[in-house]
Design an enzyme around this catalytic site. Structure first.
Site, PDB file in Angstrom:
ATOM      1  CB  THR A 101       0.324  10.832  20.622  1.00  0.00           C
ATOM      2  OG1 THR A 101       0.827  10.562  21.938  1.00  0.00           O
ATOM      3  CG2 THR A 101       1.426  11.445  19.781  1.00  0.00           C
ATOM      4  CB  CYS A 102      -3.252  10.966  24.921  1.00  0.00           C
ATOM      5  SG  CYS A 102      -1.729  10.402  25.701  1.00  0.00           S
ATOM      6  CE1 TYR A 103      -7.146  12.918  26.195  1.00  0.00           C
ATOM      7  CE2 TYR A 103      -5.104  14.171  26.299  1.00  0.00           C
ATOM      8  CZ  TYR A 103      -6.081  13.427  26.928  1.00  0.00           C
ATOM      9  OH  TYR A 103      -6.000  13.187  28.277  1.00  0.00           O
TER      10      TYR A 103
END
Length: 469
Positions: A435-437
């Site tokens: 989810t960070c990327y």
């Protein structure tokens, strides 16, 4: 004579050096000022995509900050909310970089000093834990890049964890049982509790809630906060009016508009009111307020009805929430630089904070990137066929599963970086994500039916937490 300059976004032209363009923009500024006073056309009609695409942030931003020479940032009406969001990101990234450097220097001479603002919270006490930790942070701490950890989870926050963190915070803060905000049943929007608060403990809570909103803006997170446009107007010191009240409380707004328009002879009989009003208090109680001194003895008439409405609106948005909103504002501006918001209109600022509720998955498909797949790979074609057939709730779960948020960024899903990566051959494993990327990892499932079953099962676990694989 009017000289026209055509801007080709692909042409390597120095726009600020073109006297014709500078003159034309000055003229456009005059037209924009007239339009702001008269609302002839939507403010969005002044957006200029060619200029937005052709200007250089690296060149224009320093001139704007130093007030040195011509800068397109001095004419924000030309730039859409996405471009203005980029300006704010540059501002915040520079501040974060300075704080990172300072933290290293302080660590050398003072001792251990975290380069990040780190919050460690429990999922079932996310607001209480956050507020307790933020209350101890200095201004320098708040300007650092945010890192969030959920107790008992292994995930490393490179942006994805904090997205869910803010969603959980919003869900709890606006819970009616929390008592900080009142909800209108028709508009489903919230506003500050109508009470002139003097309790320092409660005011500190509003300040810390404002600080949480400021952190979300500062760290480029969108929040599904059910506030009306009036909140963003007040933050930007823009006057609010009857239309804003109608958005928040449609029933009251319609009633006041009808009051202004009613001209029959039985006006005095129908509107046997005074300048004393009644309103719902925070605990369901009915309170009274005099819009003018001795309001109960001042009858409402056709001659003073405009004054009545103006004072009513002022009471709802300003006087009744003065102390709570002031504390909230102090919290926001303890993180966000006040000057960095001057380029925004309230509507644009709202879109920056709340994101876009309209989810155009065709735009997301057109903007998607692939790692280990090609755009015409069978599984990619099958994936988008499945997605386009999903219900809106399933699409939101997919978006949340992949990005940590079920909202589109400012400008819509076409501005979202979305990557689908290959995760190996056919397998019974569920799809996973970073989810960070904004990366979705898919195995090369043997059939479309298996892909659909595995995908829908995975997004059903979207709120299970963050763990390292």
């Amino acid at each position: 004579m009017i000289r026209c300059a055509i801007v080709d976004a692909k042409a390597p032209v120095s726009l600020c050096a073109d006297e014709g363009i500078v003159t034309a923009i000055s003229f456009m500024e005059l037209l924009n000022d007239v339009n702001n006073d008269n609302n002839f056309v939507s403010f969005e009609e002044f957006y200029n995509d060619a200029i937005k695409d052709a200007i250089s942030m690296k060149e224009d931003y320093p001139r704007w900050k130093a007030s040195s020479g011509f800068s397109f940032f001095n004419y924000p009406f030309l730039l859409d909310s996405h471009a203005k969001g980029d300006i704010l990101k540059i501002e915040n990234m520079i501040t974060m970089r300075h704080e990172l450097q300072d933290s290293f220097f302080r660590a050398m001479f003072i001792g251990v000093n975290s380069p990040y603002l780190h919050l460690e919270v429990r999922r079932d006490n996310v607001v209480r834990d956050s507020v307790a930790q933020l209350a101890t942070k200095t201004t320098h701490d708040l300007k650092k890049q945010l890192r969030v950890t959920f107790v008992g989870e292994e995930g490393i926050d490179d942006g994805g964890i904090q997205k869910e963190f803010f969603q959980l915070v919003v869900k709890e803060i606006f819970n009616p049982n929390h008592g900080m905000f009142q909800n209108d049943p028709e508009s489903r929007l919230c506003w500050f509790t109508k009470e002139y608060i003097t309790d320092n403990g409660v005011l500190e809570e509003y300040m810390l809630i404002g600080r949480l909103l400021g952190l979300a803006i500062y760290n480029s997170n969108t929040l599904e906060i059910p506030f009306p446009l009036a909140l963003f107007k007040k933050i930007l010191h823009t006057p609010v009016g009857l239309n804003d009240l109608t958005e928040l409380d449609p029933e009251l707004g319609r009633g006041l508009k009808k009051l202004l328009e009613y001209d029959n002879d039985d006006f005095q009989e129908l509107y046997d009111w005074t300048f004393q009003i009644q309103y719902d208090g925070p605990y369901g109680n009915r309170n009274t307020h005099d819009l003018k001194p001795n309001g109960a003895s001042i009858p409402l008439t056709k001659e003073n009805r405009s004054d009545f409405v103006r004072l009513y609106v002022d009471f709802i948005f300003n006087k009744s929430v003065a102390t709570a909103f002031q504390s909230f504002m102090e919290g926001v501006y303890s993180v966000v630089d006040r000057e960095s918001l001057i380029v925004f209109r309230p509507e644009e600022f709202q879109q920056l904070v709340v994101g876009c509720s309209e989810l155009d998955f065709k735009a997301l498909e057109n903007n998607a990137k692939y790692e280990g797949w090609e755009e015409d790979s069978p599984i990619i074609k099958q994936f988008w066929e499945i997605v386009h057939d999903m219900s809106i709730e399933e699409k939101k779960r997919l978006l949340f599963f992949t990005t940590g948020s079920d909202r589109a960024p400012v400008g819509g899903l076409g501005n979202l970086s979305f990557v689908i990566a290959r995760n190996g051959p056919d397998s019974d494993r569920l799809p996973t994500s970073h989810t960070c990327y904004n990366v979705l990892l898919l195995n090369e499932y043997a059939t479309k039916e298996k892909l659909e079953e595995r995908l829908k099962k995975a997004i059903g676990f979207a709120h299970c937490g963050f763990f390292l694989l």
